[in-house]
Design an enzyme around this catalytic site. Structure first.
Site, mmCIF file in Angstrom:
data_model
loop_
_atom_site.group_PDB
_atom_site.id
_atom_site.type_symbol
_atom_site.label_atom_id
_atom_site.label_comp_id
_atom_site.label_asym_id
_atom_site.label_seq_id
_atom_site.Cartn_x
_atom_site.Cartn_y
_atom_site.Cartn_z
ATOM 1 N N ASP A 1 0.815 -1.217 0.000
ATOM 2 C CA ASP A 1 0.000 0.000 0.000
ATOM 3 C C ASP A 1 0.848 1.266 0.000
ATOM 4 O O ASP A 1 0.568 2.217 -0.738
ATOM 5 C CB ASP A 1 -0.928 -0.019 1.217
ATOM 6 C CG ASP A 1 -1.844 1.192 1.260
ATOM 7 O OD1 ASP A 1 -2.666 1.348 0.333
ATOM 8 O OD2 ASP A 1 -1.718 1.999 2.197
ATOM 9 N N HIS B 1 6.035 11.322 15.365
ATOM 10 C CA HIS B 1 5.664 12.554 14.666
ATOM 11 C C HIS B 1 5.637 13.767 15.603
ATOM 12 O O HIS B 1 6.288 14.791 15.352
ATOM 13 C CB HIS B 1 4.288 12.414 14.015
ATOM 14 C CG HIS B 1 4.207 11.336 12.988
ATOM 15 N ND1 HIS B 1 5.248 11.028 12.139
ATOM 16 C CD2 HIS B 1 3.201 10.488 12.658
ATOM 17 C CE1 HIS B 1 4.875 10.037 11.342
ATOM 18 N NE2 HIS B 1 3.649 9.699 11.638
ATOM 19 N N ASP C 1 1.734 5.422 17.823
ATOM 20 C CA ASP C 1 1.513 5.740 16.420
ATOM 21 C C ASP C 1 1.863 7.191 16.088
ATOM 22 O O ASP C 1 2.297 7.476 14.981
ATOM 23 C CB ASP C 1 0.056 5.473 16.056
ATOM 24 C CG ASP C 1 -0.199 5.598 14.560
ATOM 25 O OD1 ASP C 1 0.495 4.914 13.783
ATOM 26 O OD2 ASP C 1 -1.093 6.373 14.165
#
Length: 482
Positions: free
Chosen positions: A21, A240, A235
């Site tokens: 993907d 991030h 996550d």
């Protein structure tokens, strides 16, 4: 203003997991746009490797349809697509057997940059690295690109780093975080360190607090199995948001180069105070109408994994002593928004009548959507009737302000080109990753030991009520997610 495109050296880029993907959605469409922009030409090669039993023509046909699905029609050009497809080659390969490795090795050229993109799960990183070394595909100038997650705690991160370093030097390992490739993130450094206006004010004397938000309006449907093993902390926050925090808070590096920048980011992580239990709020979104709940999306009615996380953190150094930094990320919130908001203190004395609805000065740095910056300043409200103050935004949306004729390169495009150039400035170093986990691990272990349960929150809202109270108790409030 037209962005300048600087060509890179010829390369062979091998993508492991080329039929997956990420390769279809981001990596290959991004490379097509870079070829179309003239950053490389057909003398470079992109080699797909995966277990799918394609030959090169079958791979090219498949990727053509993938490009059609994922590219903006405005950048689709039959001649450019044909040129890009001519760069593609394919090797069916099994990572755990010898099948295909000799064929892949024979495709590598000696007179070009060799890069290997591990677009696969982290459990496969070590084996791929060993196979590349075993089949003598690596040189002193070879680079590998690895995707997150970089472990799920400090122990696994150290083990993963050790596996990669057994085969590659640290300056050959590119740990990619696509947030660092965003135009606005890099402009944060330009604004801070390229202007005399901001850096003297970038400290506890002038800044009241900082808010960093990464909100999504989508749920976790389609990736529930992965997400339920990770949650918002693993996550988003550990990687991030941590990187955004570091770039916002770090000291000026001596030079704009990889190690100088990453040394300063590491100092920020090491200066983070431990987080108190009462300074963390976790949540899970409820169902709304025909939109399922988090528990339904992950098919686990007893899940204690968070889809929302808000935290108050502090940095124990002279620049930031006493300045709270509020972090917030979540799924199924009101809108999609990623921003860094620097909220400045009010003037020490106001010569004007007190107006309770005044909001004060603020620099909002938007990462998505509509990358840009807004500086909120106070002015006199036009018209007669005395000195009435109001706030107005000085808005700079990059695509408009710079009159860019081409769309801004996607983060993956920029970062992959940096790999080819050998520039690690926007990639994470191993000690950064481990330091971040060292700070996060006690929080995760505390949740597990206490058996903490996430609070339920309404879909398409602002998150749990306790997240609002996290700032309200300090006399502050979150910026709206709009």
């Amino acid at each position: 203003m037209v962005a300048q495109t600087i060509p890179v050296d010829r390369f062979d880029l091998t993508i492991f997991g080329a039929t997956g993907d990420l390769a279809r959605r981001k990596i290959l469409p991004g490379l097509y746009r870079r070829l179309r922009a003239g950053q490389f030409d057909t003398s470079s090669r992109i080699i797909g490797a995966s277990r799918t039993g394609y030959d090169t023509e079958g791979f090219r046909d498949d990727i053509k349809e993938s490009l059609r699905a994922h590219l903006d029609p405005a950048v689709w050009d039959e001649d450019d697509v044909a040129q890009f497809l001519s760069c593609l080659h394919y090797v069916p390969l099994d990572i755990f057997t010898d099948d295909g490795w000799t064929v892949l090795s024979n495709l590598q050229r000696d007179d070009v940059v060799r890069a290997f993109y591990f677009s696969v799960g982290p459990s496969l990183f070590g084996e791929i690295a060993r196979r590349l070394t075993q089949h003598k595909m690596t040189t002193a100038d070879s680079r590998i690109v690895v995707e997150k997650p970089f472990g799920r705690d400090l122990e696994t991160a150290r083990a993963l780093n050790a596996e990669l370093r057994a085969c590659f030097a640290e300056d050959q390992i590119y740990r990619i975080d696509h947030y660092l490739g965003k135009e606005t993130v890099q402009n944060l450094m330009a604004v801070r360190f390229g202007n005399a206006l901001f850096e003297p004010l970038w400290n506890a004397q002038h800044i009241d607090h900082i808010q960093i938000t990464a909100a999504e309006d989508l749920g976790v449907d389609g990736r529930g199995e992965y997400y339920d093993k990770s949650g918002a902390m693993r996550d988003m926050v550990q990687n991030h948001i941590m990187q955004l925090l570091c770039l916002t808070a770090m000291e000026p590096p001596s030079h704009y180069d990889a190690d100088s920048v990453r040394d300063e980011k590491l100092k920020v992580i090491n200066a983070l105070k431990p987080v108190l239990k009462g300074d963390v709020v976790r949540g899970q979104y409820r169902a709304r109408g025909d939109k399922p709940s988090y528990l339904e999306h992950v098919d686990n009615p007893s899940s204690t994994t968070e889809s929302f996380l808000a935290m108050k953190v502090e940095i124990a150094n002279w620049r930031w002593s006493g300045v709270p930094i509020y972090l917030r990320t979540g799924k199924r919130l009101r809108n999609r928004l990623s921003e860094i908001a620097i909220v400045f203190k009010d003037p020490p004395h106001s010569i004007f009548d007190v107006q309770e609805d005044r909001k004060g000065n603020l620099l909002a740095i938007r990462l998505q959507p509509d990358e840009g910056m807004t500086l909120r300043v106070t002015i006199k409200e036009p018209g007669p009737g005395g000195m009435r103050l109001t706030e107005v935004p000085l808005d700079m949306t990059f695509a408009e302000a710079l009159n860019q004729q081409e769309e801004t390169p996607d983060a993956y495009e920029r970062l992959i080109m940096d790999v080819i150039r050998g520039n690690q400035t926007l990639f994470m170093r191993g000690d950064e990753v481990e330091a971040a986990w060292d700070w996060v691990d006690p929080i995760l272990k505390g949740w597990e030991t206490r058996g903490d349960q996430p609070q339920q929150y309404d879909s398409f809202g602002s998150g749990p009520e306790d997240a609002l109270m996290l700032l309200h108790r300090d006399g502050r409030k979150w910026r709206d997610i709009v």
